[in-house]
Scaffold this motif. Structure first.
Motif, PDB file in Angstrom:
ATOM      1  N   GLN A 182       0.823  -1.216   0.000  1.00 19.27           N
ATOM      2  CA  GLN A 182       0.000   0.000   0.000  1.00 19.27           C
ATOM      3  C   GLN A 182       0.858   1.268   0.000  1.00 19.27           C
ATOM      4  OE1 GLN A 182      -1.023  -2.776   1.919  1.00 19.27           O
ATOM      5  NE2 GLN A 182      -2.307  -3.041   0.104  1.00 19.27           N
ATOM      6  N   GLY A 183       2.149   1.073   0.075  1.00 17.59           N
ATOM      7  CA  GLY A 183       3.017   2.238   0.174  1.00 17.59           C
ATOM      8  C   GLY A 183       3.177   2.707   1.606  1.00 17.59           C
ATOM      9  N   THR A 184       2.784   1.866   2.528  1.00 20.89           N
ATOM     10  CA  THR A 184       2.929   2.229   3.947  1.00 20.89           C
ATOM     11  C   THR A 184       4.310   1.803   4.444  1.00 20.89           C
ATOM     12  OG1 THR A 184       0.562   1.927   4.249  1.00 20.89           O
ATOM     13  CG2 THR A 184       1.944   1.942   6.249  1.00 20.89           C
ATOM     14  N   PHE A 185       4.943   2.697   5.168  1.00 18.28           N
ATOM     15  CA  PHE A 185       6.258   2.407   5.737  1.00 18.28           C
ATOM     16  C   PHE A 185       6.116   1.193   6.652  1.00 18.28           C
ATOM     17  CE2 PHE A 185       9.833   4.018   8.700  1.00 18.28           C
ATOM     18  CZ  PHE A 185      10.828   3.504   7.881  1.00 18.28           C
ATOM     19  N   LYS A 186       6.968   0.206   6.452  1.00 18.43           N
ATOM     20  CA  LYS A 186       6.774  -1.064   7.153  1.00 18.43           C
ATOM     21  C   LYS A 186       6.921  -0.894   8.654  1.00 18.43           C
ATOM     22  CE  LYS A 186       7.983  -4.249   3.426  1.00 18.43           C
ATOM     23  NZ  LYS A 186       8.985  -5.204   2.926  1.00 18.43           N
ATOM     24  N   ALA A 187       6.076  -1.616   9.376  1.00 14.81           N
ATOM     25  CA  ALA A 187       6.014  -1.449  10.829  1.00 14.81           C
ATOM     26  C   ALA A 187       7.343  -1.777  11.489  1.00 14.81           C
ATOM     27  CB  ALA A 187       4.900  -2.331  11.399  1.00 14.81           C
ATOM     28  N   GLU A 188       8.055  -2.759  10.984  1.00 15.13           N
ATOM     29  CA  GLU A 188       9.295  -3.156  11.678  1.00 15.13           C
ATOM     30  C   GLU A 188      10.297  -1.997  11.709  1.00 15.13           C
ATOM     31  OE1 GLU A 188      11.969  -5.953   9.864  1.00 15.13           O
ATOM     32  OE2 GLU A 188      11.105  -5.660   7.858  1.00 15.13           O
ATOM     33  N   TYR A 189      10.238  -1.152  10.683  1.00 14.78           N
ATOM     34  CA  TYR A 189      11.141   0.006  10.690  1.00 14.78           C
ATOM     35  C   TYR A 189      10.493   1.179  11.429  1.00 14.78           C
ATOM     36  CZ  TYR A 189      13.001  -2.878   6.939  1.00 14.78           C
ATOM     37  OH  TYR A 189      13.470  -3.920   6.217  1.00 14.78           O
ATOM     38  N   ALA A 190       9.212   1.387  11.141  1.00 15.97           N
ATOM     39  CA  ALA A 190       8.525   2.516  11.790  1.00 15.97           C
ATOM     40  C   ALA A 190       8.601   2.389  13.314  1.00 15.97           C
ATOM     41  CB  ALA A 190       7.069   2.586  11.326  1.00 15.97           C
TER      42      ALA A 190
END
Lengths: 812, 812
Positions: B349-357
């Motif tokens: 979806q173009g969402t910054f991945k949670a593991e990095y966020a």
């Protein structure tokens, strides 16, 4: 003396013979005596009788604190000049020590040569005392009136940049720069130590900074006096200097130590220069400098009313402030003055005794008489190429686009080249010379750089004529020092950020104004500013880079000093620049764009246009040379473009409307000739702007200035000004005009709304205007650039008459 | 890493686990990716398909060079926040790295919380890219729109003073200040390192300067990058810091080294604070700082068209400028963007991945969400004593002389005292607080001083609320930082030298204007200037200290931001000061004298007078409340005195003349209410100034501003303004008025020459005028002070009506 480079020589040697020591100390005492006398006395200058209240001035104004230290240094620099025939000039950062400089230039004879009414006897000294800080006398600071000075002692922080500016291209000169520990806290001074990265030991002279740590400002200790000496030494070494520290207060010891130290530093300067010049090695050396720590108000009252004075901030101004009300203070003043033993120093006539006077330098070697500090004496005109050779030709008005400042760069390149052999012209800029499109200069000379280089660098050289550093303060200060010592320069800067040196401009303009009334000060080259990257073209820098207010700031100064030019295109820019480079004793402000823009008039017209300052553009007008229905005036490149685009639209929409286009290059011509020498006479102004027709004036800056300048003109109530009204952001060029109502559509509407014969078109034009605005806004939002109708617009109007230009004044 | 304090820990340790290293590097790559995308793209944000010209912006505007370094530091500071729960805010000196800050505040979530239309998905990123440097989007610099910022990235040089201003009185805060090596060349930055001599480790927070040596400005290398590292280290130690150097370009190595270094410096900061706070020891420590040397344009294109880009000045702005014209450039751009591996960083979806966020800080600990950077959130109103308690009482108008600013000093003393417990008010001055007569403040709090002290010192203390340093730049910068983080302040300065910060004022006023349109920015306390030692009273400083132009400079800014007050006496000054200290989001300029001068009106009248901004002084008028023959208007303390003295003379010489005295306190009320919220409505203005009577207006500054402000008023053609016309020298107070034609004799003559009913007196009055002028000149020349007739003059006119004041507007 303390330093990791401890000057052991100074501790061990006695470089001064007892005889010379005695004379130098006497000389110093004489200077101190005359300094105190200036602050306090209007009569009884030789203390021939006990001091009375009547001998003292009603208002005690002056600064004692820094003065004895300055006097001490002056006598020691004098010895260096005598023994080495060294060309020296002084810059006094703590310039409120004015009495000291007046005293010393009096003692050496300079003062009387320049001001014959201040004779070398009792009467002369009485006048010397009385005139100081006296109405219609001389200021209490080092000032233009002070012989040998190029540095006003008012606003603090510019001593070191002035010193470097003076030293550049003066290989035989040493500039002794006394830096106050107070001014050291200012930003400009703090960065100007880095000037050594721009000084070439082969072709430039030397600057000897003498940081005078007397410990206090008006009311506070100074930062540099209150950090550990090791930290101060680290700071100065970090700036690239080799500091020598000298600390003390016992005169006999201090004289010997300072003499020894002066020998050391002048030997070092000579050795550095010899090496650089013999080996042709411009590598940056660690120049020597002196840190002198002496008490504030040295030799003055130690205590007053039980409080310590010598060595504290209380010595800053007038240590005995109440001499007229307090008999003890008066007595203390007399004791203080007598402590210098004036009877030993001056003969019965009040003349400084020959045995002491003889140790001063002679002729032009006296610091008060150095021609370097009266730059007009040394000034040689620039060799200027014929600016007409750089004319941008065109098939029809407005048909060719050029970057105006790029064309100017071609011309400046050849100015640089033509004067390379004389080393008397430099171009200054805060990292913006190329950004302002003057980079063609690098074809003939690079950017001066005496720091490290790397393979990837371009155009850096130790001999470059371009001075680039990211400090407007340094650019301005170097240039001032360079001009005041008789050379020429050109400063280009972003328009918004020139405000950084507003206050320096003030001081320079004030200096120039005062020198106009000092006959021995000869005219110097004008200070020339080119402001580019101006308010209308900050496409990506946005609001923070949008400020045309420097025009207003300059316009507040005296009309005999300032000139403001808004050339509408490249040809007029060339003409203006040539004129500015030939002028003397002015500040010239030129504002010109760096983006591709039309060239409107040819060089013949440009010269006539710039000579008068404003003119009717017949080629763009359709009033048939008769009375128009409306005047469309413009000043500045973007306003001129928008005006002509509006004229195009109007001609198409309302062919019967008689429009006159007036362009203004020289803003000062808007004022009456009674207010400014460039002002148009009223009859010429009326002829150009009419007496009663609506005038829509599209202007580069804040509209109020045009209102102010035209306030007394017949037609001023009809002049409607559009300009920058502090609206902006990161946006397209045309949108900046729209945001500030300077755009062509708005100008068209203004004409219709203000021309009585067009009342029937008001509603229709208003609707058209809003629809155009909407088209624009939609296009810009969608595409991020200006709509093609605007971007691709080009002038195609036919001139109505064959005469293309009417400059009013001279053709009237 | 190299330093004499070599950080051996950094070389040996691997403080980041492989997992954290991977995530931090990914986070950094994401920030770099988003930064490049902002500069170039308007579509295809996730590179879902090959890049085409249509995906790129038509105008490529932005600065890449500094951005990757800023992004690198941001991710490392984030780690410190997470691991230590450290309150951190950032100041970005190289503020043109705007894309980096936008990217990081987006990645941490701050951006979407403040701008909900920039969602955390493909559409949001597309909008994020498109808005950057796009019309009606966001500026390319760090700006008020940027979350977490208090420092505009436009004009360079103020990062470090802003950082210190933010840290003062915020003991738990660390301000990470990235200092550009370009801005390091500016004067303000060069001196602001000395701010550490004013920071108390017990009660203030810490500043962590990170000097980012990327080596180049727009077109040149930087000075600090081209001196030997030993010299740079010496410089920074001389400034009082403990520098740690880190140099490199290999990401994996640099991540480990920077993490180790950050741990070291934050440990040191904590240790310094712990020691100081536990031992109550405010001795100045050597605060740690970082010198980071990384390539300009790090991770960007190494070569373009065969020329080196990464690591050179060519990376400064847009390294691939021709992507729309040159297919190879477009390809190179795509390769560059793909080198960050966006597919690893963002989900489908173009969402910054949670593991990095997840590695970002949360809530208000995010640098983009710190309330300190949105000072209005934290702002507490000052506790203000009742200013009426400081009223100067008098038996009759003008009968008592006081130093107005001294009275203000009494009030400010109690303001300081009342807010001591909250540590949210400071007074700033360039060594002039006492000179401007505010010294009574020292009764309750001294001058802050964290350098060495000596026994003779007075009022220096590590906890003082008065900030004195001889740098207007530092005073202004500290105050801005202090205000923007939600506190209050007051800046007193000599009038002439406030021009030193003209450009800083511009930037602050522009910042305030922009924040008015940003809903999440809460109002902050106004920036209050008191200018004293003004143009009319420079008895010994003379011409160089005479410049009232700051009023004009301020007046050029938007009317919703600036306020200008010219209180005529001590009571009005108190009323104005109280008002200013309560106001929000303005710049208030107050000009008031420090010399003994009459108190004209009581506090009741003063309050009403200041509330409206201008009023008829009936007690000084004799128009019986009806239509006068002439209006004598005045603004400023000296002009008011001269006006009333002229009125006295006129009443005696021409008793039948009906004179109205109008005093103007709030200069902006002269403008129409359509131009400024303080402007008087036309009917009130007409009532006060009449529609057709001559008005002689005695004004503090350059006359043109009064003309400009009253340009649209009915009676403007009859308003004749006297003010400073750039004439002056070291002279007596009254002589300054004479030199500028503002003196009482000239005002009398003006009235006679401009009042139609007095034509018969013209010749006689002209002769009288010249004789008075001559008397004056002779007296001053002979005695060096003003003649007793002038010195001893005192108002004795009787009021014609019982009502002493008519403030027009509210009484009409």
């Amino acid at each position: 003396m303390a330093s990791t480079d401890t000057l052991t020589a100074g501790l061990q040697e006695q470089p001064l013979s007892p005889e010379l020591l005695r004379k130098m100390d006497a000389y110093w005492r004489a200077a101190n005596y005359l300094s105190v006398g200036q602050i306090y006395l209007k009569d009884n200058p030789m203390l021939d009788r006990p001091l009375t209240i009547e001998d003292t001035k009603p208002r005690l104004l002056g600064h004692w604190g820094t003065t004895p230290g300055l006097n001490f240094l002056y006598v020691h620099l004098n010895r260096i000049i005598r023994e080495r025939e060294q060309k020296l000039m002084y810059i006094i950062g703590p310039g409120h020590g004015g009495p000291g400089l007046t005293a010393n230039t009096y003692l050496e004879g300079s003062y009387t040569e320049l001001y014959p009414n201040i004779e070398r006897d009792r009467d002369g000294i009485k006048r010397l005392f009385r005139q100081f800080s006296w109405p219609y006398g001389v200021p209490s600071h080092v000032a233009p009136e002070t012989p040998g000075s190029i540095h006003e002692g008012g606003e603090l922080g510019y001593s070191l940049v002035h010193a470097f500016g003076a030293a550049y291209d003066n290989p035989d000169l040493v500039v002794a720069c006394i830096v106050g520990d107070g001014e050291s806290e200012t930003g400009p001074l703090a960065t100007s130590w880095h000037s050594n990265k721009f000084l070439n030991p082969i072709t430039d002279g030397a600057v000897l900074p003498i940081l005078h740590l007397n410990g206090y400002k008006i009311a506070n200790p100074t930062v540099l006096a209150r950090i550990p000496e090791s930290e101060l030494e680290s700071l100065l070494r970090g700036y690239g200097y080799k500091p020598y520290f000298i600390t003390g207060h016992e005169p006999a010891i201090m004289h010997q130590q300072m003499a020894a130290l002066m020998d050391v530093v002048f030997d070092e300067i000579k050795a550095i220069q010899q090496h650089a010049r013999e080996k042709n090695d411009a590598t940056r050396p660690a120049w020597p400098m002196i840190v002198m720590r002496t008490p504030k108000g040295w030799t003055g009252p130690k205590f007053v009313d039980g409080k310590p004075v010598e060595g504290t901030w209380r010595a800053h101004q007038v240590p005995l402030a109440d001499v007229r009300d307090t008999p003890e203070h008066l007595k203390q003043l007399e004791d203080w003055m007598r402590s210098y033993k004036p009877e030993e120093l001056f003969d019965a006539q009040g003349t400084f005794k020959a045995e002491y006077a003889d140790i001063a330098p002679k002729g032009e070697l006296r610091m008060g008489m150095t021609p370097h500090a009266n730059g007009g004496l040394l000034l040689q005109p620039l060799r200027l190429p014929d600016f007409c050779d750089y004319e941008v030709k065109f098939p029809s008005n407005g048909a060719v686009d050029v970057e105006a400042t790029k064309v100017l760069g071609d011309y400046l390149r050849d100015v640089v080249q033509s004067n390379l052999a004389h080393s008397n012209f430099r171009v200054f800029g805060p990292d913006e010379t190329a950004s302002n499109r003057l980079q063609d200069i690098y074809q003939v000379s690079g950017k001066r750089w005496i720091a490290e280089t790397e393979a990837v660098d371009e155009n850096l050289t130790p001999t470059g004529r371009v001075m680039e550093v990211l400090s407007e303060h340094m650019c301005q200060g170097w240039l001032e020092g360079y001009l005041l010592t008789g050379r020429h320069g050109f400063f280009s800067c972003y328009e918004a950020f020139i405000h950084i040196i507003d206050s320096m401009f003030n001081q320079h303009a004030k200096w120039l104004k005062v020198t106009r009334n000092i006959p021995w000060r000869k005219p110097i080259a004008s200070l020339n500013y080119l402001l580019s990257s101006h308010v209308w073209r900050q496409d990506h820098n946005g609001f923070s880079h949008q400020d045309p207010g420097f025009i207003d700031h300059v316009a507040s100064k005296k009309s005999d000093i300032v000139r403001i030019y808004l050339p509408p295109d490249a040809n007029t820019l060339l003409s203006v620049a040539d004129h500015c480079l030939r002028s003397r004793n002015y500040v010239n402000l030129i504002i010109a764009g760096k983006q591709p823009a039309p060239v409107w008039i040819n060089m013949d017209d440009a010269i006539r246009h710039c000579t008068v300052g404003a003119g009717i553009w017949h080629w763009a007008s359709n009033d048939g040379g008769g009375e128009p229905d409306v005047v469309m005036a413009c000043a500045g490149d973007v306003p001129t473009l928008e005006t002509l685009a509006a004229v195009s639209i109007l001609r198409q929409r309302i062919p019967e409307l008689k429009i006159r286009v007036v362009n203004v290059v020289d803003l000062m011509c808007l004022q009456p000739d009674t207010e400014h020498p460039h002002g148009l006479p009223d009859e010429d102004f009326d002829r150009m702007f009419t007496k009663d027709k609506p005038c829509i004036f599209a202007y580069h800056g804040y509209p109020r200035l045009v209102h102010t300048l035209t306030y007394r003109r017949t037609n001023h109530d009809n002049i409607h000004v559009r300009g920058y009204k502090e609206e902006g952001t990161t946006t397209t060029p045309f949108d900046m005009c729209v945001l500030n109502d300077l755009d062509r559509f708005r100008l068209v509407l203004d004409v219709v709304l203000r021309t009585p014969s067009l009342t029937h078109l008001r509603e229709e034009t208003t609707q058209w205007f809003y629809s155009k605005r909407q088209d624009h806004k939609l296009y810009v939002s969608q595409y991020g650039e200006d709509m093609p109708e605007v971007r691709d617009w080009r002038w195609s109007g036919k001139a109505h008459t064959s005469a293309s230009l009417d400059t009013g004044g001279d053709n009237a």
